[in-house]
Scaffold this motif. Structure first.
Motif, PDB file in Angstrom:
ATOM      1  N   PRO A  43      -1.881   2.728  93.067  1.00  0.00           N
ATOM      2  CA  PRO A  43      -0.897   1.770  92.566  1.00  0.00           C
ATOM      3  C   PRO A  43      -0.761   1.775  91.045  1.00  0.00           C
ATOM      4  O   PRO A  43       0.187   1.201  90.512  1.00  0.00           O
ATOM      5  N   MET A  44      -1.677   2.410  90.337  1.00  0.00           N
ATOM      6  CA  MET A  44      -1.678   2.292  88.875  1.00  0.00           C
ATOM      7  C   MET A  44      -0.632   3.207  88.249  1.00  0.00           C
ATOM      8  O   MET A  44      -0.408   4.312  88.715  1.00  0.00           O
ATOM      9  N   SER A  45       0.022   2.714  87.190  1.00  0.00           N
ATOM     10  CA  SER A  45       0.924   3.579  86.441  1.00  0.00           C
ATOM     11  C   SER A  45       0.793   3.277  84.951  1.00  0.00           C
ATOM     12  O   SER A  45       0.412   2.167  84.570  1.00  0.00           O
ATOM     13  N   THR A  46       1.096   4.260  84.142  1.00  0.00           N
ATOM     14  CA  THR A  46       0.918   4.100  82.700  1.00  0.00           C
ATOM     15  C   THR A  46       1.754   2.942  82.130  1.00  0.00           C
ATOM     16  O   THR A  46       1.226   2.151  81.350  1.00  0.00           O
ATOM     17  N   PRO A  47       3.028   2.812  82.501  1.00  0.00           N
ATOM     18  CA  PRO A  47       3.771   1.638  82.009  1.00  0.00           C
ATOM     19  C   PRO A  47       3.096   0.327  82.391  1.00  0.00           C
ATOM     20  O   PRO A  47       3.049  -0.605  81.590  1.00  0.00           O
ATOM     21  N   VAL A  49      -0.110  -0.138  82.850  1.00  0.00           N
ATOM     22  CA  VAL A  49      -1.281  -0.287  81.977  1.00  0.00           C
ATOM     23  C   VAL A  49      -0.837  -0.882  80.646  1.00  0.00           C
ATOM     24  O   VAL A  49      -1.419  -1.858  80.145  1.00  0.00           O
ATOM     25  N   MET A  50       0.216  -0.298  80.084  1.00  0.00           N
ATOM     26  CA  MET A  50       0.670  -0.728  78.757  1.00  0.00           C
ATOM     27  C   MET A  50       1.154  -2.183  78.804  1.00  0.00           C
ATOM     28  O   MET A  50       0.879  -2.962  77.898  1.00  0.00           O
ATOM     29  N   PHE A  97      13.304   8.099  79.617  1.00  0.00           N
ATOM     30  CA  PHE A  97      12.113   8.275  80.440  1.00  0.00           C
ATOM     31  C   PHE A  97      10.845   7.888  79.676  1.00  0.00           C
ATOM     32  O   PHE A  97      10.004   7.154  80.160  1.00  0.00           O
ATOM     33  N   LYS A 152       9.892   4.223  78.636  1.00  0.00           N
ATOM     34  CA  LYS A 152       9.376   3.392  79.728  1.00  0.00           C
ATOM     35  C   LYS A 152       7.864   3.193  79.632  1.00  0.00           C
ATOM     36  O   LYS A 152       7.329   2.238  80.174  1.00  0.00           O
ATOM     37  N   ASP A 153       7.164   4.121  78.980  1.00  0.00           N
ATOM     38  CA  ASP A 153       5.704   3.970  78.951  1.00  0.00           C
ATOM     39  C   ASP A 153       5.256   2.819  78.044  1.00  0.00           C
ATOM     40  O   ASP A 153       4.092   2.444  78.042  1.00  0.00           O
ATOM     41  N   LEU A 156       2.748  10.566  72.625  1.00  0.00           N
ATOM     42  CA  LEU A 156       1.698   9.850  73.353  1.00  0.00           C
ATOM     43  C   LEU A 156       0.715  10.828  74.008  1.00  0.00           C
ATOM     44  O   LEU A 156       1.117  11.779  74.654  1.00  0.00           O
ATOM     45  N   GLY A 157      -0.554  10.545  73.819  1.00  0.00           N
ATOM     46  CA  GLY A 157      -1.571  11.361  74.464  1.00  0.00           C
ATOM     47  C   GLY A 157      -2.086  12.493  73.598  1.00  0.00           C
ATOM     48  O   GLY A 157      -3.138  13.050  73.842  1.00  0.00           O
ATOM     49  N   TYR A 158      -1.329  12.837  72.563  1.00  0.00           N
ATOM     50  CA  TYR A 158      -1.735  13.972  71.727  1.00  0.00           C
ATOM     51  C   TYR A 158      -2.195  13.543  70.342  1.00  0.00           C
ATOM     52  O   TYR A 158      -2.597  14.381  69.544  1.00  0.00           O
TER      53      TYR A 158
END
Lengths: 680, 341
Positions: free
Chosen positions: B14-18, B20-21, B71, B74-75, B116-118
């Motif tokens: 069920p978890m998604s990055t948006p 989480v944020m 896209f 959305k995060d 993001l992520g880098y």
């Protein structure tokens, strides 16, 4: 109460098992055709032993085991073999593979078969032979031949025999159904396995989400000493390594086998198949398969003949293709998608999952990895999936191996947990395949390098030997020519006759004394260089394999080289002595000997220089030098013919020219091969 | 319907990055409300103005990089950065200060490194440090908390931000500042005389810290991150304070409780140190990472040039995170030892 251990990580996906447990196991019947793939197991494919047009009976062997790690295949029903050809098989790649196709006659006529009445009186190895003959391969998913897995190394002891009834994948209930309906058979199978393996304890591990199955098993087990162990539901506790840790607290060493820590593990379905094979003499020709998902109207467990086309099963279960978004063989965590419903049910088909889009939605595009670490928390192998993903993206294969990529069991827990919906397992699979391919390529090129070098050495050595022989022949010929000439020029016939006689005597003495000596020395040089050759090749191989023998071999090579040098020195010394101190010690005499030596040196130097060249260049260079030599030899031959020299000399020269031509032809062929290989 | 050909697993959690944020954003709420109660609307204005800029700059950067803004926006990661920086900046900061900070965070620290992520460095902290070094006067001008001075209203807050020339607000040193400058008074006397100090830490600050702690605990409960880095951070900071604290001399550096409830301690522990992108990844790695940040925070606070130190300590340890990862690889199943072979 037995102590239950936990393993790192794991997830709790929705179980979705209820749907397929509403009805008892149903018979899927006999389809019109059965398609039996020759490879339904890990190991060598089976070899068909029936012909097209042949009538087969139910249970008859239609293909023999193709090797030690292999199993035979049997006809699941009676009928006629109508084809042995490539058909779609259930495989992630959608491959076609050789299958035996049987047109069923519907009579389901058995080949006469009987079980073993008193198996405890039969030796384990004989029982293993029966299990192998029955075509039993692991039915949990991997399909490893059961008899191979059960065979003990001599002297090894087994502490724990584990029957894996975990069935941790969501949706699948095939083993659960077996426990509920055939608990006594499971226990009987476990007893047989216990007799074969001889463990200190026998456990059946089951997740606590199957209370009915556990109760049935416990009732059937009675006081047999087989313990049914219940433990908390968590995916992937049914992974062999995870189950072993749960039940014993021990971990299978990386790259090792459960047997290394005294454990043997068998799947529950396999256990029942073993029971059927030993007690009833019935080979593995059917299995329980769960058909479930919202796109089928009658989910449930079916007893299916192996080879039954999936389309037949789907029809039986009320499949609605319009609602189905993907067809999965296996569970939602580790199963693979099928694209062709003509593919058959095989020994490892525990589930067919036909979900709707709402049930298992199409994966959305992946978002960026934020290194949240949920994957690492979920990983049952204690890997760092986010790091592996990072390295896989960067194709850093060394780093991947450093981070133990090959300990990944591809359970999918990391992908399930990933909030960015990254298909992590896909990256790992691709990287594993890439690394394995690289390893294969490396081994292959290393082998060809060694082979090529050995060949070059041999050619050079042969060339040297021929050159040396040629030089020796030339020397002999010139000696004779000189004798003849000196004889003709001498003015005093008496003096000349005396001289000749003396010379002849001296030459004879020389020949008698030293020809054999030279031969011996030459032989010694050849032997020593051959030995050096072999020793160097061995050393190279040891280096390539990283063997610990490298040092010892190095010493050997050094010693051999010293010997060779000594032998060469002895030969050179002898020749020098012969040239200087011999009865016919003129300058003209000494020259050929030195020339021979010089030729050897030159060839050796050329060979050293050649070491760096590509095979093709080497061949080309060799060809050039051969052509030069041929030109020289032809000239010499013409000269000696013109000079009217002795027949023997002319013949020798002719022979040498012939040999050179042969060599040139051989080298040209080689060059052409290299050119073709390079162009290719 | 054509059948999908995809690799396993087919099910997803069920978890998604948006999500989480969004939960991180939600968890800052108690802290932001307490800050607003004690210091007025300045922080909220920072957050809203910063958020607007962050989304605009993120869209621009994504467009320039050929990514679909629809896209990737959305995060919500740009909003998180803006909220964290907005909280860290002094309330009533001028509009350009916020703009420079957000631009540094989004463009410099995040998108120049690949988005993001880098990003190796925490974007909000990069923005903060750029400002602290470039504009020390504006960055150390904190409003006095309610009870010590007048708390400006919403209109004044907007004025302070968008027309800084016409705004003449009162600013004051923070409690950490005062403690740092003090070299003659016993801690007890300092406490008694200065209304800036509250029950355990700075007046107002202590409640803000408690509110951020509450938000952080909620995130822990929601399993957005693990306890390792924040707990190690707080433990190391408290341990350092306990080792150096001598009961209240002028050189005592402040009690453990004071350090835990002053400045950006709790905010840092649960919203900065826990940034997954820039921290160490393994459990052991996060313990080491958090503990070293705690140590550095104390060292910089007490012996360094800056009164608060979370931003510097975090950035320094961002540098060290890959190194820590290298040496704290967990023991894989079936292996005898962990770490790099």
């Amino acid at each position: 109460m037995r102590k239950i251990f936990d393993f790192h990580g794991g997830i709790h996906p929705p179980e979705n098992k209820r749907q397929s447990l509403g009805e008892p196991i149903r018979d899927a019947g006999i389809p019109g055709q059965l398609v039996i793939p020759l490879s339904q197991h890990i190991g060598a494919p089976s070899a068909p032993i029936v012909a097209v047009g042949e009538r087969v009976l139910k249970g008859q062997v239609i293909a023999e085991a193709g090797g030690f790690v292999s199993v035979p295949q049997h006809a699941p029903s009676s009928g006629t073999v109508i084809a042995i050809e490539e058909r779609p098989i259930p495989h992630p790649s959608g491959f076609r593979a050789p299958c035996v196709v049987i047109e069923c006659d519907g009579r389901d006529e058995w080949l006469p078969h009987t079980g073993i009445d008193n198996y405890p009186g039969v030796s384990p190895s004989e029982l293993l032979e029966h299990i192998r003959e029955a075509g039993i391969a692991g039915m949990g998913g991997a399909g490893f031949p059961a008899a191979v897995k059960l065979r003990q190394k001599p002297g090894a002891t087994v502490d724990t025999l584990i029957i894996n009834g975990t069935e941790c994948e969501p949706y699948i209930t095939a083993d659960d159904a077996l426990m509920r309906e055939r608990a006594a058979d499971i226990i009987a199978g476990a007893e047989i396995l216990r007799h074969i393996v001889g463990p200190a304890e026998t456990l059946i591990g089951v997740e606590d989400n199957k209370p009915e199955g556990i109760a049935a098993l416990r009732a059937a087990a009675g006081d047999s000493g087989i313990e049914v162990v219940e433990f908390p539901t968590k995916y992937p506790s049914g992974g062999e390594k995870q189950l072993i840790e749960i039940l014993t607290g021990k971990q299978v060493p990386s790259g090792g086998l459960p047997a290394d820590i005294g454990v043997v593990c068998q799947n529950l379905g396999t256990t029942v198949a073993v029971r059927d094979a030993i007690l009833d003499g019935r080979p593995l020709i059917s299995r329980i398969t769960t058909i479930t998902g919202e796109a089928v109207a009658h989910p449930g467990n079916y007893e299916v003949l192996l080879g039954t086309p999936i389309s037949h099963l789907l029809e039986l279960a009320g499949y609605d293709a319009t609602r189905n978004n993907r067809l999965v063989m296996g569970g939602p965590m580790m199963g693979f998608t099928l694209t062709d419903t003509a593919a058959p049910v095989v020994k490892t088909t525990n589930c067919l999952l036909a979900p709707t889009e709402a049930e298992l939605p199409t994966p959305p595009p992946a978002q960026a990895c934020i290194r949240c670490g949920l994957c690492a928390e979920a990983c049952p192998a204690s890997l760092l999936p986010q790091q592996l993903f990072w390295f896989a993206r960067g194709k850093e294969y060394e780093k991947l191996e450093e981070h133990n990529l090959f300990d990944c069991i591809e359970c999918g827990a990391c992908s399930w947990a990933c909030p960015s919906q990254i298909p992590l397992v896909q990256y790992y699979r691709a990287s594993k395949a890439e690394i394995l391919q690289q390893r294969r390529d490396h081994d292959k090129s290393e082998q060809s390098r060694l082979r090529f070098e050995a060949r070059q050495e041999r050619l050079a050595r042969e060339a040297e030997e021929k050159e040396a022989k040629r030089a020796a022949r030339k020397k002999a010929a010139e000696l004779k020519a000189r004798q003849a000439a000196t004889g003709a020029e001498n003015e005093d016939p008496i003096q000349a006759a005396i001289e000749r006689a003396k010379a002849k005597k001296a030459a004879q003495q020389q020949a008698a004394g030293s020809e054999s000596e030279v031969d011996k020395l030459e032989q010694a040089v050849v032997t020593a260089s051959k030995r050096l050759q072999t020793a160097t090749a061995k050393l190279e191989q040891a280096r390539a394999e990283g063997s610990d023998l490298v040092d010892a071999l190095q010493t050997g090579v050094d010693k051999t080289r010293a010997k060779l040098e000594k032998a060469e020195q002895a030969l050179a010394d002898h020749r020098a002595a012969q040239g200087n101190g011999g009865a016919l010690s003129t300058g003209a005499e000494a020259a050929p000997v030195d020339a021979a030596q010089a030729a050897i040196e030159k060839a050796r130097a050329a060979r050293a220089a050649d070491a760096d060249l590509s095979p093709r260049d080497k061949a080309r260079k060799q060809l050039e030098s051969l052509q030069q030599r041929l030109a020289k030899s032809e000239k010499r031959l013409a000269d000696s013919r013109n000079a009217g020299e002795e027949d023997k000399i002319v013949e020798a020269l002719e022979a040498s020219v012939e040999r050179l031509r042969d060599k040139i032809a051989a080298t040209e062929t080689e060059l052409a091969t290299h050119a073709a290989a390079e162009n290719h | 319907m054509a059948l999908l050909r995809v690799t396993s697993p087919h099910a997803h959690g069920p978890m998604s990055t948006p999500k989480v944020m969004r939960q991180v954003l939600l968890a800052t709420l108690p802290g932001v409300l307490v800050l607003t109660h004690f210091f007025g609307f300045g922080t909220l204005v920072n957050i809203l103005w910063g958020g607007l800029l962050a989304v605009a700059l993120e869209s621009l950067a994504l467009k320039l990089r050929g990514r679909s803004p629809g896209f990737y926006l959305k995060d919500c990661s740009a909003l998180v950065t803006a909220v964290l920086l907005g909280i860290a900046l002094p309330p009533y900061a001028p509009w350009w200060l916020v703009a420079v900070g957000i631009a540094s965070a989004i463009l410099l620290a995040k998108h120049l490194y690949g988005g993001l992520g880098y990003n190796p460095f925490n974007p909000a902290m990069v923005g903060y440090v750029v400002l602290l070094i470039s504009f020390p006067v504006q960055m150390t001008a904190w409003a006095p908390p309610r009870g010590v001075g007048e708390v400006p209203g919403l209109l004044e807050a907007l004025l302070a931000c968008f027309a800084p020339a016409s705004y003449d607000g009162v600013t004051q040193a923070t409690p950490l500042d005062v403690l740092k400058q003090n070299n003659s008074l016993l801690i007890g006397d300092l406490w008694k005389d200065n209304p800036l100090f509250g029950r355990w830490g700075g007046a107002g600050w202590e409640w803000a810290n408690i509110a951020f702690l509450a938000g952080g605990l909620w995130l822990l409960y929601r399993r957005i991150f693990t306890w390792h880095a924040p707990v190690a951070f707080l433990a190391a900071l408290a341990l350092m304070a306990a080792l150096i604290y001598d009961g209240g001399s002028s050189a005592s550096g402040g009690s453990p409780l004071f350090h835990l409830l002053s400045g950006a301690t709790m905010f840092g522990a649960f919203f900065i140190v826990t940034d997954p992108v820039t921290s160490a990844v393994s459990v052991r790695g996060r313990l080491v990472y958090g503990a070293l940040i705690g140590l550095l925070v104390y060292v910089i606070r007490v012996w360094g040039n800056y009164p608060d130190a979370v931003a510097f300590a975090v950035l320094i340890m961002n540098f060290a995170a890959p190194f820590i990862d290298h040496y704290t690889q967990p023991r894989t199943y079936g292996h005898k030892t962990g770490g790099t072979r």
